[in-house]
Scaffold this active site. Sequence first.
Site, PDB file in Angstrom:
ATOM      1  N   HIS A 103       0.831  -1.204   0.000  1.00 49.39           N
ATOM      2  CA  HIS A 103       0.000   0.000   0.000  1.00 49.39           C
ATOM      3  C   HIS A 103       0.865   1.252   0.000  1.00 49.39           C
ATOM      4  CE1 HIS A 103      -2.344   3.098   2.392  1.00 49.39           C
ATOM      5  NE2 HIS A 103      -3.033   2.981   1.277  1.00 49.39           N
ATOM      6  N   GLU A 106      -3.743   8.134   7.565  1.00 49.54           N
ATOM      7  CA  GLU A 106      -4.839   7.353   6.998  1.00 49.54           C
ATOM      8  C   GLU A 106      -5.232   6.234   7.946  1.00 49.54           C
ATOM      9  OE1 GLU A 106      -5.754   4.690   2.953  1.00 49.54           O
ATOM     10  OE2 GLU A 106      -3.867   5.776   3.164  1.00 49.54           O
ATOM     11  N   GLU A 122       2.145   1.879  -3.392  1.00 51.32           N
ATOM     12  CA  GLU A 122       1.074   2.439  -4.235  1.00 51.32           C
ATOM     13  C   GLU A 122       1.085   3.961  -4.152  1.00 51.32           C
ATOM     14  OE1 GLU A 122      -3.360   3.583  -3.582  1.00 51.32           O
ATOM     15  OE2 GLU A 122      -3.043   1.479  -3.034  1.00 51.32           O
ATOM     16  N   HIS A 123       1.261   4.501  -2.956  1.00 46.23           N
ATOM     17  CA  HIS A 123       1.367   5.951  -2.786  1.00 46.23           C
ATOM     18  C   HIS A 123       2.597   6.500  -3.502  1.00 46.23           C
ATOM     19  CE1 HIS A 123      -1.541   7.131   0.573  1.00 46.23           C
ATOM     20  NE2 HIS A 123      -1.775   5.842   0.381  1.00 46.23           N
TER      21      HIS A 123
END
Length: 458
Positions: free
Chosen positions: A86, A166, A89-90
Amino acid sequence: MTSSGRTFVPVSRPQLQHAKPSLALRTDAAPFGRLEGSGPELSTHRLENGLDIVVIPDRRVPVVTHMLWYRNGSADDPLGQSGIAHFLEHLMFKGTERHPAGEFSKVVSALGGQENAFTSYDYTAYFQRVAPEHLGRMMEFEADRMSGLNFDDAVVAPERDVVLEERRMRVETDPSAQLSEAMAASLFVHHPYGIPIIGWMHEIETLDRTNALDYYRRFYCPSNAVLVVAGDVTDRDVIRLAEGTYGRNPQCTDVPVRRRPAEPEPRAARHVCIADPKVEQPTLQRLYLVPSSRTATGLASHALEVLAEAIGGGPTSYLYRRLVLDGGKAVNAGAWYMGSAIDESRFSIYAVPAEGVSLPDLETELDQAIGSIKDGLDDVAIERAKSRLIAETIYSLDSQSSLARIYGSALAVGETLEDVRTWPDQIRAVTRDDLVAAIETWLTERRSVTGHLVKVRG
């Protein structure tokens, strides 16, 4: 949704899970090979560097959806680096040598398009939706960051802070999300499906540039990706554009291998409780360890899909009628099944107590209801559930992005295009005996984790 516009896929009722997310294209498929029959007409192709391509013509509107799926997700995170899939992905939006950070997104916005990305347990996907004449430009940008990602330490810490925030917003301040994490960790005691997609907070804090680049070099290459293009296009145009962009990327030096431990056979029922002043509504949840579409034999996975719909697919379902309408013990009740997964998966049942009903009392009622499912489902209810499942899939085909997601996710987890095409027939073939076998085999106490979400005074 993160502050940078990207998402990870949380543990929740999956949408379109019955549409078999992940297909392995046949290595002997001819260029522009067509798959006809039920559903949309498809064309498939494989570039010389190993990139699989699926083209889904849909000329109802002058729009094209361009999706690139990588066959890696959070379950492939190295030990001690949870959340790296994840996090990467950023970082994929932080620029390359040819295109600085933010340029890709600015171009998509200037063209009036849409973009996003998401990470799940078994795959990571990036997509754009633009006018057909801009498809080549999207491919150029996406192909560039497949092999040319380039960022320095200066962007790593700030983006890691974005991910940490997040997690705080999604999990640390949300008791229901904390319960979901605790239940998953209890259900999967050895397999990485028990680790949050976003990662554990203390491990996210240690992720660095080296971790991200090592993971990137391991998984981000043509033969580990599936390109799905749906919309107002022709297969030949898509292949021509792909060969001029993605085709320039070198083959994988080593074929990426998923290294995952097998989950042991469960021996004991488990209970988890989250008590928090922020809880607005107490909830009872139950997870069962069950086979996925990839690990099931025969019609077991299809039977679990039909079972979830029949007992928990809405106000006419068995559990809703038993616990809400007839018994008055709950104000809501349902079930879902996460069939799309590479390894063993989960079947969920949930209920929200009515006023004055305690969670222990509701759990007793739920256990009795589960024990009576075999007697409570007649042939009419089963056929109605199958019809709803199939109709939902047919309706989803009206959405261009749903088309791309259905086929892309299926390919990413290792299913075949034929699996997707024959899914309605397999659902129709499920019998009452199949449902009884699924209940007796998989909805057993020792395979379960039960969670209570309770409000307490602060």
